[in-house]
Design an enzyme around this catalytic site. Structure first.
Site, PDB file in Angstrom:
ATOM      1  CE  LYS A 197       6.673   0.956  -0.823  1.00 56.48           C
ATOM      2  NZ  LYS A 197       5.070   1.438  -0.946  1.00 56.48           N
ATOM      3  CG  ASN A 198       4.903   0.829   3.200  1.00 57.52           C
ATOM      4  OD1 ASN A 198       4.679   1.551   1.970  1.00 57.52           O
ATOM      5  ND2 ASN A 198       5.573  -0.466   3.836  1.00 57.52           N
ATOM      6  CB  CYS A 215      -5.073  -1.744  -5.086  1.00 56.27           C
ATOM      7  SG  CYS A 215      -4.680  -2.721  -3.266  1.00 56.27           S
ATOM      8  NE  ARG A 270      -3.746  -1.789   1.127  1.00 52.74           N
ATOM      9  CZ  ARG A 270      -3.017  -1.486   0.667  1.00 52.74           C
ATOM     10  NH1 ARG A 270      -2.673  -2.353  -0.764  1.00 52.74           N
ATOM     11  NH2 ARG A 270      -2.328  -1.484   1.004  1.00 52.74           N
ATOM     12  CG  ASP A 311       4.354  -5.085   2.739  1.00 51.99           C
ATOM     13  OD1 ASP A 311       3.481  -5.294   2.176  1.00 51.99           O
ATOM     14  OD2 ASP A 311       4.391  -4.017   3.271  1.00 51.99           O
ATOM     15  NE  ARG A 320       3.419   1.161  -6.250  1.00 50.87           N
ATOM     16  CZ  ARG A 320       2.944  -0.241  -5.322  1.00 50.87           C
ATOM     17  NH1 ARG A 320       2.791  -1.375  -6.286  1.00 50.87           N
ATOM     18  NH2 ARG A 320       3.454  -0.078  -4.660  1.00 50.87           N
TER      19      ARG A 320
END
Ligand code: UD1
Length: 456
Positions: free
Chosen positions: A59-60, A155, A160, A345, A437
């Protein structure tokens, strides 16, 4: 600090199609991700996991590749794209709004073409749904000379800020102001190369400036740059598009600006966080998994603690074999750090695994200020975790029990699913949209290897 963008949304809506028909498109995806606030995942604990899981593209990495496609008027094709992820769809909407043709096909292909930039404005309504969409700023500025992008806000895992992104672009000659919640940036004569030394490592700022520098005049040097595999993957795709980049994967990246970039085809690197998540699942449930099309080399700092904890992990060609050799995992300490350190993560999933460890584990979070939101929920399932400042002490317990739980970010949500795989009874995980997500087909992937899991 505001709750929202990347990790929570305040409104959940069905996605509208981001795809547009192009000659090359094989099969267009319908907007099939229709998750409402009421959707839940039900997990019944007890089954060991056995079988194969295909690891998706990262994803990233994909999100950055999609933004980088703004840098050229040619079509850029990516394969191994997790097209079902909400974040990919959301970014597709932002890019379509800017004028890009975004075609996603169900075989994991994305064909992106920004032949013209229709508008340089990325509005709040689109950006707020996904924080990473701020990464359109650098490419828009480099190609189009101006950009207006809504500030993404904070968030649930912390404030952030994006000050490093903005300072870097200013050092490259951009004129930037913040007005009415928007970043307004101009570089009518184009960007110029600069020496940028980051005070601390930022993945997003490195991505942003790497993309911007490809079309700047002269050389840009990024010092104290992030070294994540996704940045290396992004840089490699940019090189295939004609960019001149050296030093990827080291803390000094040198970019010689070029006049224009062109189209290419690129296979997206495997998702190391998805890989690590399924490794932790095996640590909890026992059994053995073959994780297909992924590499241990992407996760240097995760493999060592997992092996210390009692997992066997072996690269077998394109796949990884993971199994738990002992009846229980051993208490193991970790501390999150920028790559090649232990990834933030993976912190929540590792903590879930430690809940049933033999002994105790100290887990220290150094990247984000508020990333222990899974702790109270794990404790509700019977875990014994105490947070002290930046660290959490996890004392192993004999069992977890199913409960109704809820998480406010992606990795915290998946940690609760993992805990549910071994908890006695039924665990109901609310706010499933977080999982969608970042985890492609998680319910199908886990039920395919023996987990009792369903979405209702
Ligand atoms: C990326 C990843 C995210 C991961 C994180 C850290 C994507 C889409 N997201 O997020 O999954 O958890 O890296 O590995 O790739 N910071 C500033 N000023 C800035 C930029 C960052 O203070 O201008 C701070 C952040 O608040 C944070 C730290 O730096 O405390 C690291 O953030 P960063 O590496 O930039 O994370 P992201 O790119 O947002």
């Amino acid at each position: 600090m505001r709750a929202d963008p990347e990790n929570t949304w305040d409104s959940v809506e069905s996605l509208s199609p981001v795809s547009e028909k192009t000659a090359e498109t094989i099969e267009l995806l319908q907007p099939d991700v229709k998750t409402s606030e009421l959707d839940k995942i039900i997990v019944r604990g007890g089954n060991p996991l056995r079988g194969e899981i295909k690891i998706s593209g990262a994803k990233n990495a994909v999100l950055k590749h999609m933004c980088a496609a703004l840098l050229t008027d040619d079509a850029v094709t990516f394969t191994n794209v997790p097209v079902g992820l909400r974040d990919v769809r959301f970014l597709g909407q932002v890019l379509s709004h800017l004028g890009m043709t975004v075609a996603l096909s169900s075989d994991g292909k994305a064909i992106l073409r920004a032949q013209t930039i229709k508008t340089h404005i990325a509005p709040y309504d689109l950006v707020r749904k996904m924080r990473a969409s701020v990464l359109v700023l650098g490419p828009l500025l480099a190609r189009h000379g101006q950009a207006e992008v809504s500030l993404p806000g904070g968030c649930s895992i912390g404030g952030r800020p994006i000050d490093l992104h903005l300072k870097g672009l200013e050092a490259m000659g951009a004129d930037i102001s913040i007005e009415s919640g928007y970043i307004k940036a101009k570089a009518p004569q184009g960007l110029t190369g600069a020496l940028i030394e980051f005070p601390f490592v930022s993945v997003g700022a490195t991505d942003q400036l790497l993309m911007a520098a490809t079309l700047a005049k002269g050389e840009t040097i990024l010092r104290n740059a992030a070294r994540e595999p996704e940045i290396v993957d992004q840089g490699n795709a940019l090189i295939k598009m004609g960019a001149q980049i050296e030093g990827l994967g080291t803390s000094e990246i040198r970019i010689q600006g070029v006049e224009r970039l062109h189209g290419t085809t690129h296979d997206v690197v495997a998702d190391r966080i998805e890989t690590g998540t399924y490794m932790c699942a095996v640590g909890l449930t026992g059994g053995e998994l073959r994780l297909k099309k992924t590499q241990t080399s992407l996760l240097p700092a995760l493999i060592a603690p997992l092996v210390r904890a009692g997992l066997t992990i072996e690269q077998d060609g394109q796949d990884i074999l993971v199994a738990r050799s002992a009846p229980l995992v051993r208490g193991t300490d970790i501390m999150t750090e920028p790559h090649p350190g232990f990834p933030t993560d993976m912190q929540a999933q590792f903590m879930a695994m430690m809940c049933l460890c033999d002994g105790a584990s100290m887990i220290t979070e150094t990247i984000f200020e508020n990333r222990f939101m899974h702790v109270p929920e794990l404790n509700r399932m019977g875990a014994n975790i105490r947070v002290q400042g930046q660290s959490a002490i996890v004392r192993g317990v004999k069992k977890l029990t199913g409960a109704e739980v809820m998480a406010t970010d992606l990795r915290a949500s998946v940690a609760l699913v993992l805990a549910g795989l071994v908890a006695e009874g039924t665990t109901t995980v609310n706010r499933v949209y977080h999982l969608e997500r970042g985890y492609e087909n998680i319910v199908q992937k886990l039920s395919g290897v023996g987990a009792m899991i369903e979405k209702i």
